[in-house]
Design a protein around this motif. Structure first.
Motif, PDB file in Angstrom:
ATOM      1  N   LEU A  20       0.655  -0.857  -0.140  1.00 55.33           N
ATOM      2  CA  LEU A  20      -0.210   0.253  -0.179  1.00 55.33           C
ATOM      3  C   LEU A  20       1.020   1.355   0.571  1.00 55.33           C
ATOM      4  CD1 LEU A  20      -3.261  -0.978   2.364  1.00 55.33           C
ATOM      5  CD2 LEU A  20      -2.914  -0.695  -0.234  1.00 55.33           C
ATOM      6  N   LEU A  21       2.089   1.206   0.709  1.00 58.55           N
ATOM      7  CA  LEU A  21       2.728   2.014   0.700  1.00 58.55           C
ATOM      8  C   LEU A  21       3.741   2.704  -0.969  1.00 58.55           C
ATOM      9  CD1 LEU A  21       5.104   4.599   2.352  1.00 58.55           C
ATOM     10  CD2 LEU A  21       6.394   2.945   2.716  1.00 58.55           C
ATOM     11  N   PHE A  22       4.062   1.478  -1.242  1.00 63.83           N
ATOM     12  CA  PHE A  22       4.408   1.512  -2.733  1.00 63.83           C
ATOM     13  C   PHE A  22       3.430   2.070  -3.934  1.00 63.83           C
ATOM     14  CE2 PHE A  22       8.112  -1.818  -2.984  1.00 63.83           C
ATOM     15  CZ  PHE A  22       8.681  -0.697  -1.885  1.00 63.83           C
ATOM     16  N   LEU A  23       1.873   1.777  -3.673  1.00 63.84           N
ATOM     17  CA  LEU A  23       1.095   2.394  -4.233  1.00 63.84           C
ATOM     18  C   LEU A  23       0.616   4.102  -3.757  1.00 63.84           C
ATOM     19  CD1 LEU A  23      -2.166  -0.760  -4.129  1.00 63.84           C
ATOM     20  CD2 LEU A  23      -0.689   0.236  -6.197  1.00 63.84           C
ATOM     21  N   TRP A  24       0.307   4.459  -3.051  1.00 68.64           N
ATOM     22  CA  TRP A  24       0.254   5.838  -2.400  1.00 68.64           C
ATOM     23  C   TRP A  24       1.713   6.707  -3.261  1.00 68.64           C
ATOM     24  CZ3 TRP A  24       4.007   9.020  -0.273  1.00 68.64           C
ATOM     25  CH2 TRP A  24       3.207   9.965   1.109  1.00 68.64           C
ATOM     26  N   THR A  25       3.279   6.033  -3.155  1.00 69.45           N
ATOM     27  CA  THR A  25       4.175   6.502  -3.637  1.00 69.45           C
ATOM     28  C   THR A  25       4.179   6.160  -4.641  1.00 69.45           C
ATOM     29  OG1 THR A  25       5.680   5.467  -1.839  1.00 69.45           O
ATOM     30  CG2 THR A  25       6.949   6.474  -3.465  1.00 69.45           C
ATOM     31  N   TRP A  26       3.671   5.841  -5.917  1.00 68.19           N
ATOM     32  CA  TRP A  26       3.386   5.382  -7.174  1.00 68.19           C
ATOM     33  C   TRP A  26       3.087   7.079  -7.671  1.00 68.19           C
ATOM     34  CZ3 TRP A  26      -0.551   3.231 -11.336  1.00 68.19           C
ATOM     35  CH2 TRP A  26       0.159   3.369 -12.434  1.00 68.19           C
ATOM     36  N   PHE A  46      14.954   0.678  -0.631  1.00 70.41           N
ATOM     37  CA  PHE A  46      15.631   0.649  -1.382  1.00 70.41           C
ATOM     38  C   PHE A  46      14.595   0.202  -3.317  1.00 70.41           C
ATOM     39  CE2 PHE A  46      18.652   0.241   1.760  1.00 70.41           C
ATOM     40  CZ  PHE A  46      20.022   0.174   0.511  1.00 70.41           C
ATOM     41  N   ALA A  47      14.224  -0.166  -3.387  1.00 68.68           N
ATOM     42  CA  ALA A  47      12.950   0.088  -3.725  1.00 68.68           C
ATOM     43  C   ALA A  47      11.739   1.157  -4.899  1.00 68.68           C
ATOM     44  CB  ALA A  47      11.364  -1.112  -4.061  1.00 68.68           C
ATOM     45  N   LEU A  48      11.867   2.292  -3.559  1.00 66.42           N
ATOM     46  CA  LEU A  48      10.937   2.702  -3.958  1.00 66.42           C
ATOM     47  C   LEU A  48      11.734   4.324  -5.207  1.00 66.42           C
ATOM     48  CD1 LEU A  48      10.569   4.979  -0.252  1.00 66.42           C
ATOM     49  CD2 LEU A  48       8.920   3.763  -1.532  1.00 66.42           C
ATOM     50  N   PRO A  49      12.660   4.070  -5.722  1.00 66.53           N
ATOM     51  CA  PRO A  49      13.331   4.870  -7.067  1.00 66.53           C
ATOM     52  C   PRO A  49      12.587   4.213  -8.052  1.00 66.53           C
ATOM     53  CG  PRO A  49      14.872   4.469  -5.661  1.00 66.53           C
ATOM     54  CD  PRO A  49      14.049   3.735  -4.722  1.00 66.53           C
ATOM     55  N   LEU A  50      12.713   3.197  -7.959  1.00 68.43           N
ATOM     56  CA  LEU A  50      11.622   2.051  -9.056  1.00 68.43           C
ATOM     57  C   LEU A  50      10.179   2.459  -9.571  1.00 68.43           C
ATOM     58  CD1 LEU A  50      13.865  -1.724  -8.988  1.00 68.43           C
ATOM     59  CD2 LEU A  50      14.036   0.650 -10.213  1.00 68.43           C
ATOM     60  N   PHE A  79       7.415   2.582 -12.703  1.00 70.11           N
ATOM     61  CA  PHE A  79       6.888   1.247 -12.458  1.00 70.11           C
ATOM     62  C   PHE A  79       6.102   0.908 -11.646  1.00 70.11           C
ATOM     63  CE2 PHE A  79      11.916   1.231 -14.256  1.00 70.11           C
ATOM     64  CZ  PHE A  79      11.577   0.405 -15.213  1.00 70.11           C
ATOM     65  N   HIS A  80       4.926  -0.037 -11.683  1.00 68.00           N
ATOM     66  CA  HIS A  80       4.251  -0.158 -10.982  1.00 68.00           C
ATOM     67  C   HIS A  80       4.322  -1.094  -9.781  1.00 68.00           C
ATOM     68  CE1 HIS A  80      -0.203  -1.739  -9.330  1.00 68.00           C
ATOM     69  NE2 HIS A  80      -0.739  -0.668 -10.046  1.00 68.00           N
ATOM     70  N   PRO A  81       3.909  -1.097  -8.753  1.00 70.11           N
ATOM     71  CA  PRO A  81       4.286  -1.892  -7.842  1.00 70.11           C
ATOM     72  C   PRO A  81       4.342  -3.472  -7.695  1.00 70.11           C
ATOM     73  CG  PRO A  81       3.411  -0.084  -6.867  1.00 70.11           C
ATOM     74  CD  PRO A  81       2.864  -0.303  -8.289  1.00 70.11           C
ATOM     75  N   VAL A  82       3.035  -3.410  -8.783  1.00 71.03           N
ATOM     76  CA  VAL A  82       2.810  -5.480  -9.308  1.00 71.03           C
ATOM     77  C   VAL A  82       3.709  -5.211 -10.265  1.00 71.03           C
ATOM     78  CG1 VAL A  82       1.104  -7.077  -9.620  1.00 71.03           C
ATOM     79  CG2 VAL A  82      -0.164  -5.147  -9.005  1.00 71.03           C
ATOM     80  N   MET A  83       4.650  -4.225 -11.046  1.00 69.67           N
ATOM     81  CA  MET A  83       5.444  -5.677 -11.720  1.00 69.67           C
ATOM     82  C   MET A  83       6.281  -5.456 -10.858  1.00 69.67           C
ATOM     83  SD  MET A  83       7.179  -3.750 -14.939  1.00 69.67           S
ATOM     84  CE  MET A  83       5.793  -3.824 -16.070  1.00 69.67           C
TER      85      MET A  83
END
Length: 315
Positions: free
Chosen positions: A61-67, A138-142, A147-151
């Motif tokens: 969910l954090l990655f989706l928010w960042t996206w 470390f994944a947040l730059p992607l 790049f979608h979090p699901v990918m």
């Protein structure tokens, strides 16, 4: 969470390969497996799965928010998947390297290295405490690139699947072209070794080229038998001690340290002490290299040595 998790589909294959390797070990290398050690590895894998289920949703969910703050809309084209896989592996290299160089992160990653055996069950020896290390940053730059979090999650799953098969002694070396580009059992045996020449080498997940690019590559030597585990071996098959021993060590060291040095035991490399009473991997490796150099110099006839020129310089 992603509807498709490649690791879930790979679990039956993991189990089958472990059983096949056990049969191989029964006839070819009995010492490759130890029953209590294997049980601890399996318990690690189960606990890590539970930990991932409890915390994975929050990070996703954090990655989706960042996206929503992404710079580009990369989409789902085939080349996006390929690029995401390569960049995710580069991310893995750096988070893995940090896991060896920052004691706070090592406290979680040390679990994976704590076995003195090297077999496919060792690959299942995954940490329960990884969420505490904030390695997900470390994944947040992607994500910000687009790049979608699901990918990212699916590519990370395939990365993890690839790394399973390289935890074996049943495979010697792959063809030279493959060894030059890809991570292999030979390269990863080096990573799990405690021999001074091998310490903190070969951090790669899938592509060994990252280690060659960033100066951390070491090839496996036929002249020296690999010793597996950690510098200070656990000496126990107690599961809870195996999981939490380094966290306990950090707390003890910080409690005893003077105020100006407390954070060093959290943020410096494993083995660092404010009084020099223990050795880091760099110190151990440097001492080993110095010993090799002295031994090599001692073999040179005195008449050929130049007391003025630096070591290795011609007279």
């Amino acid at each position: 969470m992603p509807d498709f998790s490649p690791v879930d589909y790979a679990v039956p294959g993991f189990v089958a390969l472990v059983l096949i390797e056990m049969i191989w070990a029964r006839f070819r290398r009995r010492e490759a497996y130890e029953a209590r050690d294997t049980l601890v590895s399996l318990a690690f894998g189960l606990g890590s799965t539970v930990s991932g289920l409890l915390t994975g949703g929050f990070f996703f969910l954090l990655f989706l928010w960042t996206w929503q703050f992404r710079l580009f809309d990369i989409g789902w084209a085939w080349w996006a998947w390929a690029l995401c896989f390569v960049l995710d592996d580069l991310k893995y290299y750096w988070v893995h390297r940090a896991g060896h160089r920052i004691r706070w992160m090592w406290a979680a990653h040390v679990n994976h290295h704590s076995s003195q055996h090297y077999n496919l069950s060792t690959a299942l020896r995954q940490t329960w405490t990884n969420p505490l290390t904030f390695g997900f940053l470390f994944a947040l730059p992607l994500v910000l690139l687009g790049f979608h979090p699901v990918m990212i999650a699916i590519c990370g799953g395939f990365n993890l699947i690839y790394q399973f098969w390289i935890h074996t002694e049943a495979i010697d070396r792959m063809p030279r072209w493959f060894e030059a580009v890809m991570n292999t059992p030979s390269h990863h045996r080096v990573h799990h070794a405690t021999n001074p020449r091998y310490l903190d080498r070969n951090y790669a997940g899938v592509f060994i080229v990252w280690d060659k690019m960033f100066g951390t590559f070491e090839s496996e030597s036929d002249e020296e038998k690999i010793r597996y585990g950690i510098i200070k071996q656990l000496g126990s098959f107690n599961l809870l001690w195996a999981v939490f021993h380094e966290w306990i060590g950090i707390v003890q060291d910080m409690w005893r340290a003077p105020w100006g040095s407390k954070l060093g035991y959290l943020l410096r490399e494993p083995g660092w002490t404010h009084d020099g009473s223990r050795e880091t991997s760099d110190m151990i490796r440097a001492r080993w290299l110095a010993g090799r150099e002295e031994a090599s110099l001692a073999e040179i006839p005195v008449a050929n040595q130049n007391p003025i020129a630096g070591q290795g310089e011609p007279a």
